[in-house]
Write a protein that holds these residues in place. Sequence first.
Motif, PDB file in Angstrom:
ATOM      1  N   MET A   1     -71.807  19.490 -10.400  1.00 18.06           N
ATOM      2  CA  MET A   1     -71.172  19.119  -9.141  1.00 18.06           C
ATOM      3  C   MET A   1     -71.286  20.290  -8.178  1.00 18.06           C
ATOM      4  O   MET A   1     -71.428  21.429  -8.600  1.00 18.06           O
ATOM      5  CB  MET A   1     -69.713  18.766  -9.379  1.00 18.06           C
ATOM      6  CG  MET A   1     -69.537  17.518 -10.228  1.00 18.06           C
ATOM      7  SD  MET A   1     -67.827  17.037 -10.419  1.00 18.06           S
ATOM      8  CE  MET A   1     -67.289  18.176 -11.660  1.00 18.06           C
ATOM      9  N   THR A   2     -71.179  19.975  -6.905  1.00 18.31           N
ATOM     10  CA  THR A   2     -71.315  21.061  -5.935  1.00 18.31           C
ATOM     11  C   THR A   2     -70.732  20.705  -4.572  1.00 18.31           C
ATOM     12  O   THR A   2     -70.422  19.555  -4.288  1.00 18.31           O
ATOM     13  CB  THR A   2     -72.791  21.460  -5.773  1.00 18.31           C
ATOM     14  OG1 THR A   2     -72.843  22.685  -5.058  1.00 18.31           O
ATOM     15  CG2 THR A   2     -73.583  20.413  -5.032  1.00 18.31           C
ATOM     16  N   VAL A   3     -70.624  21.727  -3.748  1.00 19.38           N
ATOM     17  CA  VAL A   3     -70.211  21.604  -2.353  1.00 19.38           C
ATOM     18  C   VAL A   3     -71.449  21.834  -1.491  1.00 19.38           C
ATOM     19  O   VAL A   3     -72.175  22.804  -1.693  1.00 19.38           O
ATOM     20  CB  VAL A   3     -69.136  22.662  -2.005  1.00 19.38           C
ATOM     21  CG1 VAL A   3     -68.803  22.623  -0.525  1.00 19.38           C
ATOM     22  CG2 VAL A   3     -67.897  22.460  -2.860  1.00 19.38           C
ATOM     23  N   HIS A   4     -71.681  20.926  -0.539  1.00 20.34           N
ATOM     24  CA  HIS A   4     -72.829  21.083   0.353  1.00 20.34           C
ATOM     25  C   HIS A   4     -72.457  21.851   1.617  1.00 20.34           C
ATOM     26  O   HIS A   4     -73.086  22.841   1.957  1.00 20.34           O
ATOM     27  CB  HIS A   4     -73.412  19.719   0.734  1.00 20.34           C
ATOM     28  CG  HIS A   4     -73.902  18.951  -0.446  1.00 20.34           C
ATOM     29  ND1 HIS A   4     -74.933  19.382  -1.235  1.00 20.34           N
ATOM     30  CD2 HIS A   4     -73.483  17.784  -0.979  1.00 20.34           C
ATOM     31  CE1 HIS A   4     -75.146  18.507  -2.202  1.00 20.34           C
ATOM     32  NE2 HIS A   4     -74.273  17.535  -2.071  1.00 20.34           N
ATOM     33  N   ARG A 127     -63.969  33.900   7.134  1.00 22.04           N
ATOM     34  CA  ARG A 127     -65.243  33.463   6.536  1.00 22.04           C
ATOM     35  C   ARG A 127     -65.366  33.911   5.079  1.00 22.04           C
ATOM     36  O   ARG A 127     -65.753  33.132   4.218  1.00 22.04           O
ATOM     37  CB  ARG A 127     -66.422  34.009   7.336  1.00 22.04           C
ATOM     38  CG  ARG A 127     -66.565  33.410   8.709  1.00 22.04           C
ATOM     39  CD  ARG A 127     -67.706  34.099   9.474  1.00 22.04           C
ATOM     40  NE  ARG A 127     -67.747  33.689  10.844  1.00 22.04           N
ATOM     41  CZ  ARG A 127     -68.385  32.604  11.291  1.00 22.04           C
ATOM     42  NH1 ARG A 127     -69.040  31.843  10.446  1.00 22.04           N
ATOM     43  NH2 ARG A 127     -68.368  32.298  12.565  1.00 22.04           N
ATOM     44  N   SER A 128     -65.035  35.156   4.808  1.00 22.60           N
ATOM     45  CA  SER A 128     -65.192  35.667   3.442  1.00 22.60           C
ATOM     46  C   SER A 128     -64.177  35.039   2.488  1.00 22.60           C
ATOM     47  O   SER A 128     -64.509  34.705   1.354  1.00 22.60           O
ATOM     48  CB  SER A 128     -65.113  37.190   3.409  1.00 22.60           C
ATOM     49  OG  SER A 128     -63.845  37.634   3.775  1.00 22.60           O
ATOM     50  N   ARG A 129     -62.935  34.862   2.938  1.00 21.22           N
ATOM     51  CA  ARG A 129     -61.925  34.237   2.070  1.00 21.22           C
ATOM     52  C   ARG A 129     -62.241  32.763   1.830  1.00 21.22           C
ATOM     53  O   ARG A 129     -62.034  32.258   0.725  1.00 21.22           O
ATOM     54  CB  ARG A 129     -60.532  34.382   2.684  1.00 21.22           C
ATOM     55  CG  ARG A 129     -60.051  35.802   2.721  1.00 21.22           C
ATOM     56  CD  ARG A 129     -58.893  36.027   1.768  1.00 21.22           C
ATOM     57  NE  ARG A 129     -58.474  37.412   1.793  1.00 21.22           N
ATOM     58  CZ  ARG A 129     -57.370  37.848   2.379  1.00 21.22           C
ATOM     59  NH1 ARG A 129     -56.562  37.010   2.982  1.00 21.22           N
ATOM     60  NH2 ARG A 129     -57.081  39.130   2.345  1.00 21.22           N
ATOM     61  N   LEU A 130     -62.745  32.079   2.855  1.00 16.09           N
ATOM     62  CA  LEU A 130     -63.155  30.683   2.688  1.00 16.09           C
ATOM     63  C   LEU A 130     -64.287  30.595   1.670  1.00 16.09           C
ATOM     64  O   LEU A 130     -64.251  29.777   0.751  1.00 16.09           O
ATOM     65  CB  LEU A 130     -63.592  30.075   4.026  1.00 16.09           C
ATOM     66  CG  LEU A 130     -64.173  28.661   3.945  1.00 16.09           C
ATOM     67  CD1 LEU A 130     -63.121  27.657   3.488  1.00 16.09           C
ATOM     68  CD2 LEU A 130     -64.743  28.260   5.306  1.00 16.09           C
ATOM     69  N   ARG A 135     -66.212  29.008  -3.639  1.00 17.34           N
ATOM     70  CA  ARG A 135     -66.954  29.389  -4.848  1.00 17.34           C
ATOM     71  C   ARG A 135     -66.066  29.398  -6.093  1.00 17.34           C
ATOM     72  O   ARG A 135     -66.574  29.293  -7.209  1.00 17.34           O
ATOM     73  CB  ARG A 135     -67.620  30.750  -4.659  1.00 17.34           C
ATOM     74  CG  ARG A 135     -68.761  30.699  -3.662  1.00 17.34           C
ATOM     75  CD  ARG A 135     -69.378  32.064  -3.413  1.00 17.34           C
ATOM     76  NE  ARG A 135     -70.351  32.015  -2.355  1.00 17.34           N
ATOM     77  CZ  ARG A 135     -71.612  31.617  -2.503  1.00 17.34           C
ATOM     78  NH1 ARG A 135     -72.050  31.241  -3.688  1.00 17.34           N
ATOM     79  NH2 ARG A 135     -72.433  31.597  -1.472  1.00 17.34           N
ATOM     80  N   SER A 136     -64.752  29.505  -5.917  1.00 14.59           N
ATOM     81  CA  SER A 136     -63.838  29.503  -7.059  1.00 14.59           C
ATOM     82  C   SER A 136     -63.447  28.090  -7.509  1.00 14.59           C
ATOM     83  O   SER A 136     -62.829  27.934  -8.561  1.00 14.59           O
ATOM     84  CB  SER A 136     -62.564  30.276  -6.714  1.00 14.59           C
ATOM     85  OG  SER A 136     -61.741  29.525  -5.842  1.00 14.59           O
ATOM     86  N   LEU A 137     -63.788  27.082  -6.736  1.00 16.27           N
ATOM     87  CA  LEU A 137     -63.403  25.712  -7.079  1.00 16.27           C
ATOM     88  C   LEU A 137     -64.114  25.258  -8.353  1.00 16.27           C
ATOM     89  O   LEU A 137     -65.276  25.595  -8.570  1.00 16.27           O
ATOM     90  CB  LEU A 137     -63.738  24.768  -5.922  1.00 16.27           C
ATOM     91  CG  LEU A 137     -62.950  24.993  -4.638  1.00 16.27           C
ATOM     92  CD1 LEU A 137     -63.508  24.152  -3.508  1.00 16.27           C
ATOM     93  CD2 LEU A 137     -61.478  24.694  -4.849  1.00 16.27           C
TER      94      LEU A 137
END
Length: 145
Positions: A1-4, A127-130, A135-137
Amino acid sequence: MTVHNLYLFDRNGVCLHYSEWHRKKQAGISQEEEFKLMYGMLFSIRSFVSKMSPLDMKDGFVAFQTSRYKLHYYETPTGIKVVMNTDLGVGPIRDVLHHIYSALYVELVVKNPLCPLGQTVQSELFRSRLDSYIRSLPFFSARAG
């Protein structure tokens, strides 16, 4: 699974932030045109769902999917729209979108006097925290790219 990818829109359709991770195909149009098309589609779908639903929908439009991806939608009372495109295997992520809005956008942008509201988010901290959060999901796969 992934985020686009992920979009943040204000109530007037201004794209406040855009990020992408595992997007394999580009739209073939300018980014500005893509933002307009996405916002217009969201506006139309929300209107359609609210008018055509046979039931009084508490949450309204929250997601739709095609044969290739799933679009997840979250709208705040202030009109901020958080949109994330994922692959089809990702289930409901309303809590993830709410976290992006409340813990990241509100805390790092809205409450920051150096970030002008209504304009593209320029905060590198946001941006970096987002990016770290996405990436941690559990459904973000580093191998998908």
